[in-house]
Write a protein that holds these residues in place. Structure first.
Motif, PDB file in Angstrom:
ATOM      1  N   SER A   1       5.847   2.171  -1.062  1.00 46.75           N
ATOM      2  CA  SER A   1       6.595   2.654   0.105  1.00 46.75           C
ATOM      3  C   SER A   1       7.184   1.511   0.919  1.00 46.75           C
ATOM      4  CB  SER A   1       5.697   3.518   0.993  1.00 46.75           C
ATOM      5  OG  SER A   1       4.790   2.695   1.682  1.00 46.75           O
ATOM      6  N   TRP A   2       6.736   0.268   0.709  1.00 39.05           N
ATOM      7  CA  TRP A   2       7.341  -0.808   1.492  1.00 39.05           C
ATOM      8  C   TRP A   2       8.584  -1.405   0.836  1.00 39.05           C
ATOM      9  CZ3 TRP A   2       6.602  -5.371  -1.215  1.00 39.05           C
ATOM     10  CH2 TRP A   2       5.416  -5.552  -1.919  1.00 39.05           C
ATOM     11  N   LEU A   3       8.996  -0.838  -0.308  1.00 40.42           N
ATOM     12  CA  LEU A   3      10.296  -1.208  -0.879  1.00 40.42           C
ATOM     13  C   LEU A   3      11.270  -0.079  -0.559  1.00 40.42           C
ATOM     14  CD1 LEU A   3       9.122  -2.579  -4.338  1.00 40.42           C
ATOM     15  CD2 LEU A   3      10.078  -3.920  -2.450  1.00 40.42           C
ATOM     16  N   SER A   4      12.477  -0.431  -0.108  1.00 44.04           N
ATOM     17  CA  SER A   4      13.423   0.581   0.341  1.00 44.04           C
ATOM     18  C   SER A   4      14.154   1.228  -0.829  1.00 44.04           C
ATOM     19  CB  SER A   4      14.445  -0.078   1.270  1.00 44.04           C
ATOM     20  OG  SER A   4      15.613   0.704   1.302  1.00 44.04           O
ATOM     21  N   GLY A   5      14.136   2.568  -0.876  1.00 43.59           N
ATOM     22  CA  GLY A   5      14.828   3.298  -1.936  1.00 43.59           C
ATOM     23  C   GLY A   5      16.335   3.151  -1.874  1.00 43.59           C
ATOM     24  N   ASP A   6      16.874   2.805  -0.679  1.00 41.61           N
ATOM     25  CA  ASP A   6      18.324   2.651  -0.563  1.00 41.61           C
ATOM     26  C   ASP A   6      18.800   1.360  -1.209  1.00 41.61           C
ATOM     27  OD1 ASP A   6      18.524   4.950   0.745  1.00 41.61           O
ATOM     28  OD2 ASP A   6      18.496   4.064   2.771  1.00 41.61           O
ATOM     29  N   ALA A   7      17.934   0.367  -1.240  1.00 45.33           N
ATOM     30  CA  ALA A   7      18.397  -0.949  -1.686  1.00 45.33           C
ATOM     31  C   ALA A   7      17.552  -1.536  -2.803  1.00 45.33           C
ATOM     32  CB  ALA A   7      18.401  -1.913  -0.502  1.00 45.33           C
ATOM     33  N   CYS A   8      16.744  -0.699  -3.419  1.00 46.70           N
ATOM     34  CA  CYS A   8      15.868  -1.265  -4.448  1.00 46.70           C
ATOM     35  C   CYS A   8      15.285  -0.134  -5.286  1.00 46.70           C
ATOM     36  CB  CYS A   8      14.735  -2.023  -3.742  1.00 46.70           C
ATOM     37  SG  CYS A   8      13.620  -2.858  -4.849  1.00 46.70           S
ATOM     38  N   ARG A   9      15.151  -0.356  -6.574  1.00 48.43           N
ATOM     39  CA  ARG A   9      14.363   0.598  -7.356  1.00 48.43           C
ATOM     40  C   ARG A   9      13.311  -0.177  -8.139  1.00 48.43           C
ATOM     41  NH1 ARG A   9      19.210   2.017 -11.243  1.00 48.43           N
ATOM     42  NH2 ARG A   9      18.847   0.520 -12.911  1.00 48.43           N
ATOM     43  N   SER A  10      12.173   0.466  -8.334  1.00 49.11           N
ATOM     44  CA  SER A  10      11.080  -0.281  -8.961  1.00 49.11           C
ATOM     45  C   SER A  10      10.219   0.642  -9.811  1.00 49.11           C
ATOM     46  CB  SER A  10      10.216  -0.951  -7.889  1.00 49.11           C
ATOM     47  OG  SER A  10       9.651   0.023  -7.051  1.00 49.11           O
ATOM     48  N   SER A  11       9.528   0.042 -10.766  1.00 50.02           N
ATOM     49  CA  SER A  11       8.634   0.827 -11.624  1.00 50.02           C
ATOM     50  C   SER A  11       7.476  -0.055 -12.078  1.00 50.02           C
ATOM     51  CB  SER A  11       9.395   1.344 -12.839  1.00 50.02           C
ATOM     52  OG  SER A  11       9.957   0.244 -13.530  1.00 50.02           O
ATOM     53  N   LEU A  12       6.434   0.594 -12.581  1.00 48.00           N
ATOM     54  CA  LEU A  12       5.244  -0.156 -13.006  1.00 48.00           C
ATOM     55  C   LEU A  12       5.569  -1.000 -14.245  1.00 48.00           C
ATOM     56  CD1 LEU A  12       2.225  -0.419 -12.215  1.00 48.00           C
ATOM     57  CD2 LEU A  12       1.740   1.248 -14.025  1.00 48.00           C
ATOM     58  N   MET A  13       5.141  -2.262 -14.210  1.00 52.82           N
ATOM     59  CA  MET A  13       5.440  -3.181 -15.304  1.00 52.82           C
ATOM     60  C   MET A  13       4.164  -3.550 -16.064  1.00 52.82           C
ATOM     61  SD  MET A  13       6.997  -6.872 -14.480  1.00 52.82           S
ATOM     62  CE  MET A  13       7.571  -8.039 -15.659  1.00 52.82           C
ATOM     63  N   ASP A  14       3.085  -3.734 -15.334  1.00 51.92           N
ATOM     64  CA  ASP A  14       1.801  -4.053 -15.974  1.00 51.92           C
ATOM     65  C   ASP A  14       0.692  -3.605 -15.024  1.00 51.92           C
ATOM     66  OD1 ASP A  14       0.018  -4.981 -17.853  1.00 51.92           O
ATOM     67  OD2 ASP A  14       1.105  -6.854 -18.167  1.00 51.92           O
ATOM     68  N   ASP A  15      -0.520  -3.466 -15.570  1.00 54.44           N
ATOM     69  CA  ASP A  15      -1.572  -2.937 -14.700  1.00 54.44           C
ATOM     70  C   ASP A  15      -2.762  -3.881 -14.606  1.00 54.44           C
ATOM     71  OD1 ASP A  15      -3.151  -2.640 -16.909  1.00 54.44           O
ATOM     72  OD2 ASP A  15      -2.604  -0.541 -17.216  1.00 54.44           O
ATOM     73  N   THR A  16      -3.807  -3.388 -13.959  1.00 51.50           N
ATOM     74  CA  THR A  16      -4.924  -4.260 -13.587  1.00 51.50           C
ATOM     75  C   THR A  16      -5.731  -4.775 -14.777  1.00 51.50           C
ATOM     76  OG1 THR A  16      -6.213  -2.265 -13.220  1.00 51.50           O
ATOM     77  CG2 THR A  16      -5.237  -3.292 -11.280  1.00 51.50           C
ATOM     78  N   THR A  17      -5.486  -4.245 -15.962  1.00 54.86           N
ATOM     79  CA  THR A  17      -6.193  -4.839 -17.107  1.00 54.86           C
ATOM     80  C   THR A  17      -5.599  -6.208 -17.442  1.00 54.86           C
ATOM     81  OG1 THR A  17      -4.727  -3.629 -18.574  1.00 54.86           O
ATOM     82  CG2 THR A  17      -6.932  -2.707 -18.256  1.00 54.86           C
ATOM     83  N   ASN A  18      -4.343  -6.397 -17.061  1.00 54.56           N
ATOM     84  CA  ASN A  18      -3.653  -7.632 -17.452  1.00 54.56           C
ATOM     85  C   ASN A  18      -3.232  -8.526 -16.309  1.00 54.56           C
ATOM     86  OD1 ASN A  18      -3.628  -7.475 -20.232  1.00 54.56           O
ATOM     87  ND2 ASN A  18      -1.909  -6.050 -20.230  1.00 54.56           N
ATOM     88  N   THR A  19      -3.129  -7.998 -15.092  1.00 53.51           N
ATOM     89  CA  THR A  19      -2.618  -8.845 -14.005  1.00 53.51           C
ATOM     90  C   THR A  19      -3.579  -8.871 -12.818  1.00 53.51           C
ATOM     91  OG1 THR A  19      -1.204  -7.038 -13.183  1.00 53.51           O
ATOM     92  CG2 THR A  19      -0.174  -8.637 -14.642  1.00 53.51           C
TER      93      THR A  19
END
Ligand code: FAD
Length: 548
Positions: A245-263
């Motif tokens: 929620s702290w990334l703005s949907g108007d100016a940014c899109r994001s998705s999960l890239m890796d999870d806690t098993t690896n990062t």
């Protein structure tokens, strides 16, 4: 122990700190200094700080050691007390140490104990030095480590713990650090850790082994900043859904890239400082001196007849001190490149040692205490944007938001870091104003809730990461000499630090590493083959001649 007259100590106020001291703590733009001092310092320390009064050593020890809020400062100050009192200078400046203490949250109880230990050791050390008339030459260290970044600190830590399953005698270790523990990239990096990232080549073992060691160290060292995190990939200036929620949907899109098993993540300053503290608690010594050369000698034995094999007998420092050693480890980050000249000094016609390193200078930012970051921890990797940035955002366990990847990183002419160059020391590294502007433009668009229109970062800092031409670290023994090197860890030094330190400790203690296959990181790999090849005695198989 002989009784030691206690000279008066004076604490310089922040306003009297030199520019170098301020930069040593990495703070160019620091807000709320006074508030923070009120929050974290004991009355005694604060009043000494503010009035520049003289404080007897005993009183200072009490003030710094037993007040939990100031315990961390105490541990670091004790180190300075031993160095400066030992040489008859009664001036103790706590500015950079104090700032460092403020930026990290440590567990007061255990640190108070450590401060007490450190202070006791500092008093004993200063007494011993005074009793011997200030001569260091009498002691021969088994290993002298140059540089207290993550690589030097991790090696010191693992040396102090010996090698599992191998019966080696306890070694006497000295770390020589020019400015402060973790004053360079090891205190200013992001601290992102990734188990399976990498190019699948020689460095993959470093990712795998070190990722596991980080989890182990977090428990051993009681790190408050280590945690597993999910990692997002983001596209600035593209509309779309966001995983945070702290990334703005108007100016940014994001998705999960890796999870806690690896990062995962750790705050590099906390990790490096704790490694060094634990090493010191186990007997490793630390001095603040600038190494500036070696004294070389010809070891006795069969090589002597060949006449050209020389080893490092001692390390010289700018203040004129000499530290004798059996082995030396060069772990000075990009500044390690200087050492080629020290080893070649006076050697006519000998193959010149080549340690090609690039220094990549990057600016980074810290926004302190953001509640949203605490609520939704993610590491975020952004694609390249219209401002030339490819931001990396690392929210930390204490609520700070760390930002790097501001683009336009400068690849330095290496002559700038050698003595006489404009960046001959970490405190001379300056952030880039244009990269700051570029990053702020992107941040205001993609994370407006965190970085308001007027809100600037609390810390703007810069540091240099060391990188070899093939992007692999230089780790190992320099030919057949008693000099070893570990540097060139590029953008993964925090992740690779524990495995590198453990492997180097094993190599120094036993002659080989069980933790890593170090052969791909052979430090003389950039020298022409002919120059590297030594003569061999066919009868004995023994190598003679040049020592590289
Ligand atoms: C912006 C940025 C972000 C990064 N983020 C990450 C990350 O997220 N994850 C990751 O794994 N890695 C990261 N890195 C990489 C990592 O920070 C470095 O690879 C690592 O810190 C290098 O450690 P070092 O001990 O080799 O060198 P340094 O940290 O540079 O330490 C060298 C030490 O040697 C001392 N020294 C120099 N000259 C002398 C002398 N003459 N005598 C005595 N001492 C001397 C210096 O004062 C310094 O303390 C990042 C780097 C940068 C620049």
């Amino acid at each position: 122990m002989p009784s030691v007259a206690q000279p008066p100590l004076s604490l310089s106020p922040w306003s009297a700190a030199t520019t170098q001291e301020r930069h040593a703590c990495g703070a160019v733009n620091v807000r709320h200094k006074a508030d923070a001092m009120n929050r974290t310092c004991s009355d005694a320390v604060r009043s000494a700080w503010q009035t520049d009064q003289h404080v007897p050593l005993t009183q200072m020890r009490g003030a710094l050691t037993f007040v939990p809020g100031a315990a961390y400062v105490g541990a670091l100050c004790a180190e300075r007390v031993s160095n400066r009192v030992g040489y008859g200078k009664a001036q103790v400046s706590v500015t950079s140490e104090w700032r460092r203490g403020r930026t990290e949250r440590h567990r007061p109880a255990s640190l108070a104990q450590k401060a007490q230990l450190s202070t006791g050791r500092a008093l004993r050390a200063s007494a011993a030095t005074m009793a011997s008339g200030g001569k260091q030459e009498e002691i021969e260290y088994d290993v002298v480590i140059l540089g207290a970044g993550i690589i030097g600190a991790a090696t010191a830590y693992y040396l102090s713990r010996q090698v599992e399953g191998v019966d080696t005698p306890r070694v006497r270790v000295l770390v020589i650090e020019r400015e402060a523990v973790a004053c360079s990239s090891s205190g200013k990096a992001g601290g992102f850790l990734a188990r399976t990232w990498g190019d699948g080549g020689d460095t993959q073992q470093l990712h795998r082994v070190s990722f596991a060691l980080h989890e182990q160290l977090a428990a051993e060292l009681q790190l408050t900043s280590y945690r597993k995190v999910n990692t997002l990939q983001a596209q600035p200036f593209r509309k779309g859904a966001n995983a945070s929620s702290w990334l703005s949907g108007d100016a940014c899109r994001s998705s999960l890239m890796d999870d806690t098993t690896n990062t995962a993540q750790v705050t590099p300053f906390e990790l490096t400082a704790r490694l060094m503290q634990e090493a010191q608690a186990a007997g490793v010594e630390l001095v603040h001196e600038t190494a500036c050369g070696f004294e070389l000698h010809r070891p006795s034995g069969p090589h002597d007849e060949a006449g050209s094999r020389r080893e490092v007998a001692s390390v010289r420092t700018q203040s004129g001190k000499v530290f004798r050693c059996r082995k030396v480890l060069i772990a000075m980050g990009v500044w390690s490149t200087t050492v080629a000249a020290w080893l070649d000094a006076g050697a006519k016609g000998r193959a010149q040692l080549q340690l090609p390193l690039e220094g990549i200078l990057s600016t980074s930012l810290v926004f302190e205490r953001k509640q949203k970051v605490l609520d939704e921890p993610f590491a975020v990797f952004c694609g390249e944007d219209r401002n030339g940035c490819h931001l990396e955002l690392y929210p930390r366990a204490n609520g700070d938001l760390y930002v790097c990847g501001m683009g336009g990183s400068e690849i330095l002419d290496i002559h700038r870091v050698v003595p006489g160059g404009d960046i001959e020391a970490p405190s001379r590294v300056r952030p880039s104003a244009s990269r700051l502007d570029a990053a702020m433009n992107t941040l205001r668009a993609i994370a407006p809730g965190l970085v308001g229109e007027d809100g600037g970062p609390d810390i703007v800092q810069a540091c240099i990461r060391p990188c070899a031409p093939d992007a692999k670290p230089l780790m190992g023994r320099l030919g057949r000499s008693n000099a070893f090197i570990a540097t060139g860890h590029n953008c993964w030094g925090i992740l690779w630090g524990p495995a590198s330190g453990k492997a180097m400790a094993e190599l120094l203690l036993t002659g080989k590493s069980a933790t890593l296959d170090l052969s791909p990181f052979e430090p003389t790999r950039f020298m022409p083959q002919k120059l590297r090849r030594s003569r061999q005695n066919a009868a004995t198989g023994e190598e003679v001649g040049e020592f590289w």
